[in-house]
Design a protein around this motif. Structure first.
Motif, PDB file in Angstrom:
ATOM      1  N   SER A  18      34.842  14.191 116.304  1.00  0.00           N
ATOM      2  CA  SER A  18      35.368  14.919 115.144  1.00  0.00           C
ATOM      3  C   SER A  18      34.584  14.571 113.886  1.00  0.00           C
ATOM      4  CB  SER A  18      36.855  14.593 114.952  1.00  0.00           C
ATOM      5  OG  SER A  18      37.612  14.970 116.078  1.00  0.00           O
ATOM      6  N   LEU A  19      34.277  13.278 113.707  1.00  0.00           N
ATOM      7  CA  LEU A  19      33.486  12.866 112.551  1.00  0.00           C
ATOM      8  C   LEU A  19      32.079  13.449 112.607  1.00  0.00           C
ATOM      9  CD1 LEU A  19      33.267  11.142 109.996  1.00  0.00           C
ATOM     10  CD2 LEU A  19      32.629   9.211 111.435  1.00  0.00           C
ATOM     11  N   PHE A  20      31.469  13.446 113.785  1.00  0.00           N
ATOM     12  CA  PHE A  20      30.130  14.004 113.949  1.00  0.00           C
ATOM     13  C   PHE A  20      30.129  15.495 113.627  1.00  0.00           C
ATOM     14  CE2 PHE A  20      26.581  15.593 116.595  1.00  0.00           C
ATOM     15  CZ  PHE A  20      25.562  14.813 116.081  1.00  0.00           C
ATOM     16  N   ALA A  21      31.131  16.222 114.139  1.00  0.00           N
ATOM     17  CA  ALA A  21      31.210  17.653 113.871  1.00  0.00           C
ATOM     18  C   ALA A  21      31.506  17.931 112.404  1.00  0.00           C
ATOM     19  CB  ALA A  21      32.289  18.284 114.757  1.00  0.00           C
ATOM     20  N   GLY A  22      32.334  17.081 111.778  1.00  0.00           N
ATOM     21  CA  GLY A  22      32.661  17.281 110.368  1.00  0.00           C
ATOM     22  C   GLY A  22      31.448  17.111 109.468  1.00  0.00           C
ATOM     23  N   LEU A  24      28.288  17.537 110.377  1.00  0.00           N
ATOM     24  CA  LEU A  24      27.345  18.615 110.639  1.00  0.00           C
ATOM     25  C   LEU A  24      27.871  19.983 110.218  1.00  0.00           C
ATOM     26  CD1 LEU A  24      25.890  17.682 114.155  1.00  0.00           C
ATOM     27  CD2 LEU A  24      24.905  17.267 111.904  1.00  0.00           C
ATOM     28  N   SER A  25      29.123  20.056 109.798  1.00  0.00           N
ATOM     29  CA  SER A  25      29.699  21.353 109.441  1.00  0.00           C
ATOM     30  C   SER A  25      29.145  21.903 108.136  1.00  0.00           C
ATOM     31  CB  SER A  25      31.224  21.238 109.345  1.00  0.00           C
ATOM     32  OG  SER A  25      31.595  20.353 108.294  1.00  0.00           O
ATOM     33  N   GLY A  26      28.550  21.057 107.322  1.00  0.00           N
ATOM     34  CA  GLY A  26      28.007  21.516 106.050  1.00  0.00           C
ATOM     35  C   GLY A  26      28.945  21.321 104.880  1.00  0.00           C
ATOM     36  N   PHE A  27      30.180  20.909 105.125  1.00  0.00           N
ATOM     37  CA  PHE A  27      31.109  20.642 104.039  1.00  0.00           C
ATOM     38  C   PHE A  27      30.718  19.340 103.339  1.00  0.00           C
ATOM     39  CE2 PHE A  27      33.694  23.450 106.675  1.00  0.00           C
ATOM     40  CZ  PHE A  27      34.231  24.296 105.711  1.00  0.00           C
ATOM     41  N   PRO A  28      31.095  19.175 102.065  1.00  0.00           N
ATOM     42  CA  PRO A  28      30.826  17.900 101.394  1.00  0.00           C
ATOM     43  C   PRO A  28      31.458  16.736 102.155  1.00  0.00           C
ATOM     44  CG  PRO A  28      31.495  19.570  99.802  1.00  0.00           C
ATOM     45  CD  PRO A  28      31.689  20.181 101.167  1.00  0.00           C
ATOM     46  N   VAL A  29      30.786  15.595 102.108  1.00  0.00           N
ATOM     47  CA  VAL A  29      31.246  14.432 102.869  1.00  0.00           C
ATOM     48  C   VAL A  29      32.642  14.016 102.437  1.00  0.00           C
ATOM     49  CG1 VAL A  29      30.716  12.028 103.428  1.00  0.00           C
ATOM     50  CG2 VAL A  29      28.875  13.685 103.213  1.00  0.00           C
ATOM     51  N   ALA A  30      32.958  14.175 101.138  1.00  0.00           N
ATOM     52  CA  ALA A  30      34.274  13.788 100.639  1.00  0.00           C
ATOM     53  C   ALA A  30      35.391  14.583 101.308  1.00  0.00           C
ATOM     54  CB  ALA A  30      34.337  13.969  99.123  1.00  0.00           C
ATOM     55  N   PHE A  31      35.076  15.794 101.792  1.00  0.00           N
ATOM     56  CA  PHE A  31      36.067  16.608 102.493  1.00  0.00           C
ATOM     57  C   PHE A  31      35.905  16.510 104.006  1.00  0.00           C
ATOM     58  CE2 PHE A  31      35.429  18.712  98.368  1.00  0.00           C
ATOM     59  CZ  PHE A  31      36.729  18.679  97.883  1.00  0.00           C
ATOM     60  N   ILE A  33      34.918  13.927 105.963  1.00  0.00           N
ATOM     61  CA  ILE A  33      35.433  12.717 106.603  1.00  0.00           C
ATOM     62  C   ILE A  33      36.963  12.719 106.670  1.00  0.00           C
ATOM     63  CG2 ILE A  33      35.576  10.206 106.387  1.00  0.00           C
ATOM     64  CD1 ILE A  33      32.743  10.187 105.401  1.00  0.00           C
ATOM     65  N   PRO A  34      37.701  12.987 105.566  1.00  0.00           N
ATOM     66  CA  PRO A  34      39.169  13.064 105.712  1.00  0.00           C
ATOM     67  C   PRO A  34      39.605  14.185 106.655  1.00  0.00           C
ATOM     68  CG  PRO A  34      38.550  12.854 103.408  1.00  0.00           C
ATOM     69  CD  PRO A  34      37.299  13.134 104.163  1.00  0.00           C
ATOM     70  N   GLY A  35      38.912  15.318 106.593  1.00  0.00           N
ATOM     71  CA  GLY A  35      39.262  16.410 107.498  1.00  0.00           C
ATOM     72  C   GLY A  35      39.060  16.038 108.949  1.00  0.00           C
ATOM     73  N   GLY A  37      39.290  13.039 110.155  1.00  0.00           N
ATOM     74  CA  GLY A  37      40.360  12.115 110.510  1.00  0.00           C
ATOM     75  C   GLY A  37      41.662  12.836 110.830  1.00  0.00           C
ATOM     76  N   VAL A  38      42.013  13.823 110.017  1.00  0.00           N
ATOM     77  CA  VAL A  38      43.242  14.596 110.255  1.00  0.00           C
ATOM     78  C   VAL A  38      43.127  15.384 111.550  1.00  0.00           C
ATOM     79  CG1 VAL A  38      44.691  16.459 109.360  1.00  0.00           C
ATOM     80  CG2 VAL A  38      43.813  14.711 107.806  1.00  0.00           C
ATOM     81  N   PHE A  39      41.971  15.999 111.774  1.00  0.00           N
ATOM     82  CA  PHE A  39      41.764  16.790 112.985  1.00  0.00           C
ATOM     83  C   PHE A  39      41.838  15.915 114.236  1.00  0.00           C
ATOM     84  CE2 PHE A  39      38.915  18.941 116.057  1.00  0.00           C
ATOM     85  CZ  PHE A  39      39.592  20.140 116.168  1.00  0.00           C
ATOM     86  N   ALA A  40      41.190  14.740 114.197  1.00  0.00           N
ATOM     87  CA  ALA A  40      41.224  13.840 115.348  1.00  0.00           C
ATOM     88  C   ALA A  40      42.634  13.329 115.600  1.00  0.00           C
ATOM     89  CB  ALA A  40      40.260  12.672 115.114  1.00  0.00           C
ATOM     90  N   PHE A  41      43.369  13.001 114.534  1.00  0.00           N
ATOM     91  CA  PHE A  41      44.741  12.517 114.702  1.00  0.00           C
ATOM     92  C   PHE A  41      45.620  13.592 115.328  1.00  0.00           C
ATOM     93  CE2 PHE A  41      49.099  11.853 113.278  1.00  0.00           C
ATOM     94  CZ  PHE A  41      49.301  10.533 113.637  1.00  0.00           C
TER      95      PHE A  41
END
Length: 211
Positions: A18-22, A24-31, A33-35, A37-41
């Protein structure tokens, strides 16, 4: 068990992917990484509630576990990796359910925010950030910074982009002396950005060199 792996191992793989995909998604890192974490949880909670993820925990009611404690081994030192022959029992990844785990995580985040935002105001060491920012403003308004960087640029004159090289060198000295990233970045921005812009450097290159 899933794919022959323990539930905790599968959970770690889900978090990593999930972190790897987040990222590589192109979103800012500040969004991202938390995203992630929420997705993996959410995935781990769903698999745990469905009974798919199972953790093989040490059976604390077994005779082998009691004999090990009787030999003088501390309970905190007992793990499945150190004593793989101990009997195990299948338990959920979230011992008391994902709701309790989420509540504990939210409580932890709120407490950390309280420590950083409110309790941080009483830390005297953080006064150094304000002092270095004030120092940067003073050096910039007194034109000392301009003279310093211009002189450093003459030293590195034979090199392409001598002023940019001098900014990196001065920034390295400031970083070693202060030890505070935020204060160094703000100070270098106040010192060198106007000088670099006046020298014809593009805003993109100037801010990138300073960062």
């Amino acid at each position: 068990m899933l794919f022959g792996l323990d539930g905790v191992e599968v959970g770690l793989l889900i978090v990593f992917l999930s972190l790897f995909a987040g990222i590589l998604s192109g979103f800012p890192v500040a969004f991202a990484i938390p995203g992630a974490g929420v997705f993996a949880f959410a995935i781990i909670a769903y698999l745990d509630a469905s009974g798919i993820l199972v953790h093989q925990a040490i059976d604390t009611a077994s005779q082998g576990y009691r004999d090990l404690l009787a030999s003088g081994v501390h309970p905190d030192a007992v793990s499945h990796f150190r004593y793989p022959d101990l009997p195990t029992v299948a338990v959920p990844v979230f011992e008391r359910g994902w709701e309790v785990a989420m509540d504990r995580n939210i409580s932890f985040i709120v407490n950390r925010m309280n420590e950083r935002v409110f309790a941080g105001q009483s830390i005297e060491t953080l006064l150094a950030v304000l002092m270095f920012v004030m120092m940067g403003i003073t050096l910039e308004r007194s034109k000392i910074a301009n003279d310093l960087l211009t002189t450093m640029a003459r030293v590195f004159g034979p090199l392409p982009g001598g002023l940019a090289v001098s900014v990196v060198v001065v920034g390295a000295f400031l970083a070693a002396s202060t030890g505070i990233v935020g204060a160094t970045v703000v100070t270098m921005g106040l010192l060198s950005l106007p000088t670099m812009l006046r020298a014809g450097y593009s805003p993109e290159l100037s801010t990138g060199v300073i960062a």
